[in-house]
Design a protein around this motif. Structure first.
Motif, PDB file in Angstrom:
ATOM      1  N   GLU A 115       0.837  -1.203   0.000  1.00 39.53           N
ATOM      2  CA  GLU A 115       0.000   0.000   0.000  1.00 39.53           C
ATOM      3  C   GLU A 115       0.878   1.261   0.000  1.00 39.53           C
ATOM      4  O   GLU A 115       0.621   2.201  -0.748  1.00 39.53           O
ATOM      5  CB  GLU A 115      -0.922  -0.026   1.227  1.00 39.53           C
ATOM      6  CG  GLU A 115      -1.959   1.080   1.278  1.00 39.53           C
ATOM      7  CD  GLU A 115      -2.866   1.169   0.053  1.00 39.53           C
ATOM      8  OE1 GLU A 115      -3.179   0.127  -0.534  1.00 39.53           O
ATOM      9  OE2 GLU A 115      -3.226   2.305  -0.319  1.00 39.53           O
ATOM     10  N   GLU A 116       1.930   1.232   0.803  1.00 41.39           N
ATOM     11  CA  GLU A 116       2.830   2.389   0.907  1.00 41.39           C
ATOM     12  C   GLU A 116       3.520   2.686  -0.432  1.00 41.39           C
ATOM     13  O   GLU A 116       3.625   3.835  -0.863  1.00 41.39           O
ATOM     14  CB  GLU A 116       3.881   2.095   1.990  1.00 41.39           C
ATOM     15  CG  GLU A 116       4.668   3.304   2.427  1.00 41.39           C
ATOM     16  CD  GLU A 116       5.853   2.891   3.286  1.00 41.39           C
ATOM     17  OE1 GLU A 116       5.924   1.704   3.708  1.00 41.39           O
ATOM     18  OE2 GLU A 116       6.728   3.751   3.522  1.00 41.39           O
ATOM     19  N   HIS A 118       2.490   1.741  -3.399  1.00 44.57           N
ATOM     20  CA  HIS A 118       1.440   2.179  -4.315  1.00 44.57           C
ATOM     21  C   HIS A 118       1.218   3.687  -4.154  1.00 44.57           C
ATOM     22  O   HIS A 118       1.106   4.417  -5.140  1.00 44.57           O
ATOM     23  CB  HIS A 118       0.157   1.395  -4.028  1.00 44.57           C
ATOM     24  CG  HIS A 118      -0.990   1.769  -4.905  1.00 44.57           C
ATOM     25  ND1 HIS A 118      -1.047   1.431  -6.240  1.00 44.57           N
ATOM     26  CD2 HIS A 118      -2.112   2.463  -4.652  1.00 44.57           C
ATOM     27  CE1 HIS A 118      -2.156   1.905  -6.755  1.00 44.57           C
ATOM     28  NE2 HIS A 118      -2.832   2.534  -5.822  1.00 44.57           N
ATOM     29  N   GLN A 119       1.165   4.148  -2.907  1.00 53.12           N
ATOM     30  CA  GLN A 119       1.009   5.581  -2.629  1.00 53.12           C
ATOM     31  C   GLN A 119       2.162   6.374  -3.233  1.00 53.12           C
ATOM     32  O   GLN A 119       1.957   7.436  -3.818  1.00 53.12           O
ATOM     33  CB  GLN A 119       0.950   5.846  -1.111  1.00 53.12           C
ATOM     34  CG  GLN A 119      -0.298   5.320  -0.428  1.00 53.12           C
ATOM     35  CD  GLN A 119      -1.581   5.927  -0.969  1.00 53.12           C
ATOM     36  OE1 GLN A 119      -1.593   7.052  -1.460  1.00 53.12           O
ATOM     37  NE2 GLN A 119      -2.674   5.176  -0.926  1.00 53.12           N
ATOM     38  N   SER A 123       1.811   9.191  -6.100  1.00 52.97           N
ATOM     39  CA  SER A 123       2.216  10.577  -5.853  1.00 52.97           C
ATOM     40  C   SER A 123       3.170  11.065  -6.955  1.00 52.97           C
ATOM     41  O   SER A 123       3.106  12.213  -7.383  1.00 52.97           O
ATOM     42  CB  SER A 123       2.848  10.730  -4.466  1.00 52.97           C
ATOM     43  OG  SER A 123       4.110  10.108  -4.453  1.00 52.97           O
TER      44      SER A 123
ATOM     45  N   HIS B 108      -5.895  -1.578  -6.778  1.00 52.61           N
ATOM     46  CA  HIS B 108      -5.369  -1.560  -5.415  1.00 52.61           C
ATOM     47  C   HIS B 108      -4.946  -2.913  -4.890  1.00 52.61           C
ATOM     48  O   HIS B 108      -4.604  -3.042  -3.741  1.00 52.61           O
ATOM     49  CB  HIS B 108      -6.392  -0.921  -4.462  1.00 52.61           C
ATOM     50  CG  HIS B 108      -6.365   0.569  -4.553  1.00 52.61           C
ATOM     51  ND1 HIS B 108      -7.087   1.248  -5.504  1.00 52.61           N
ATOM     52  CD2 HIS B 108      -5.674   1.493  -3.854  1.00 52.61           C
ATOM     53  CE1 HIS B 108      -6.853   2.543  -5.354  1.00 52.61           C
ATOM     54  NE2 HIS B 108      -6.004   2.726  -4.374  1.00 52.61           N
TER      55      HIS B 108
END
Lengths: 190, 190
Positions: A115-116, A118-119, A123, B108
């Motif tokens: 998840e990190e 992916h963020q 960004s 996701h």
């Protein structure tokens, strides 16, 4: 240990990992190979990266930072906006031609996406879109480009750039120039 | 048990999984919720799908098949090629507007991508590109479109379509029409 030395050791590990991953392929690569090439102990690698996946994320992260730096280099100075966009597209294709192995690493190892991470990817993508939108707005203001939604135009440019990289046959200079010409026909004032 | 019944049970599980995943989100969803909604035992779900990940792959696979079927419906008949391409782009945006939750699921949950599933995704992508290339070639032959590499043109269209779906604000009709107009300006003979 000073911060400078810390950085250098981390960098040495990342560079070695890049070489090992692209030469052997991610799955065949071993953390001990990376340690050997970086001239550090295997334990040292694990001080900086929690796993082989984490090391690959590190390599890709550095790759993307390099890519963003290279592309933003091209938008400095007093050149007209469309010239800057063209330069960016050409540099994008060049970087991919020079680093075909790293895009293989990115597109074949979805398993590493946390998840990190992916963020982080989102960004970077967003920063790139904002940069394009600024350039397009400048082009519209100066009358170089047709009035249109900067959001849609930016996404068309980015989408076209990403899409051609999936097959190496489309990254040759002639294809890239054809893409640029088509975008220009669509977006520039006649 | 006849093959017909087998198929129906599998379908019931997939439909239930789709509802549970989109309502609760993939991570919060439980296989037992899916079994309950599909009116089968939890063991039955595991007869068809080896894990929750496998179930999500099944849901996405069905979603992509539906999407491809919907889009190819639009390219039948004697309509000019560019009309067909426009219809496809509009239908693409519609499907995404109607199913925003499923694209969330796809984008996701990279962790679910196995080598086999990656191959499936790539083959669907390739089939889509071939379909676009055919249409573009027809348009070039009929004089509707400018002569250009069908590979590059197909990738620009696909790239633009994929790129706008990342933000829902770009899927509204006005944005989609603007994208189509820009592609038309770039690709059509005047």
């Amino acid at each position: 240990m000073s911060e400078q030395v810390e950085l250098t050791k981390r960098e040495a590990i990342l560079r070695s990992a890049f070489i090992i991953f692209t030469e052997k392929g991610y799955h065949a690569a071993k953390v001990s190979d990376v340690a050997e090439l970086a001239k550090v102990g295997k334990g040292t690698v694990y001080e900086y990266f929690s796993s082989k996946e984490d090391l690959l994320r590190g390599v890709i992260e550095e790759g993307i930072k390099y890519y963003m730096k290279e592309l933003t280099e091209n938008i400095k100075g007093p050149t007209p906006p469309w010239e800057k966009i063209k330069k960016m597209i050409r540099r994008h294709a060049e970087i991919l031609r020079e680093n075909q192995n790293i895009s293989q690493l990115i597109f074949h190892n979805f398993g590493i996406v946390t998840e990190e991470f992916h963020q982080f990817l989102m960004s970077q993508r967003q920063a790139f879109i904002e940069m394009l939108k600024d350039l397009i707005q400048q082009g519209i203001t100066s009358g170089e480009l047709k009035p249109m939604s900067t959001e849609v135009a930016a996404r068309m440019i980015l989408g076209s750039m990403v899409s051609i990289q999936f097959e190496t046959g489309c990254l040759d200079e002639a294809s890239v120039e054809e893409m640029i010409k088509t975008l220009a026909n669509g977006m520039m004032q006649i």
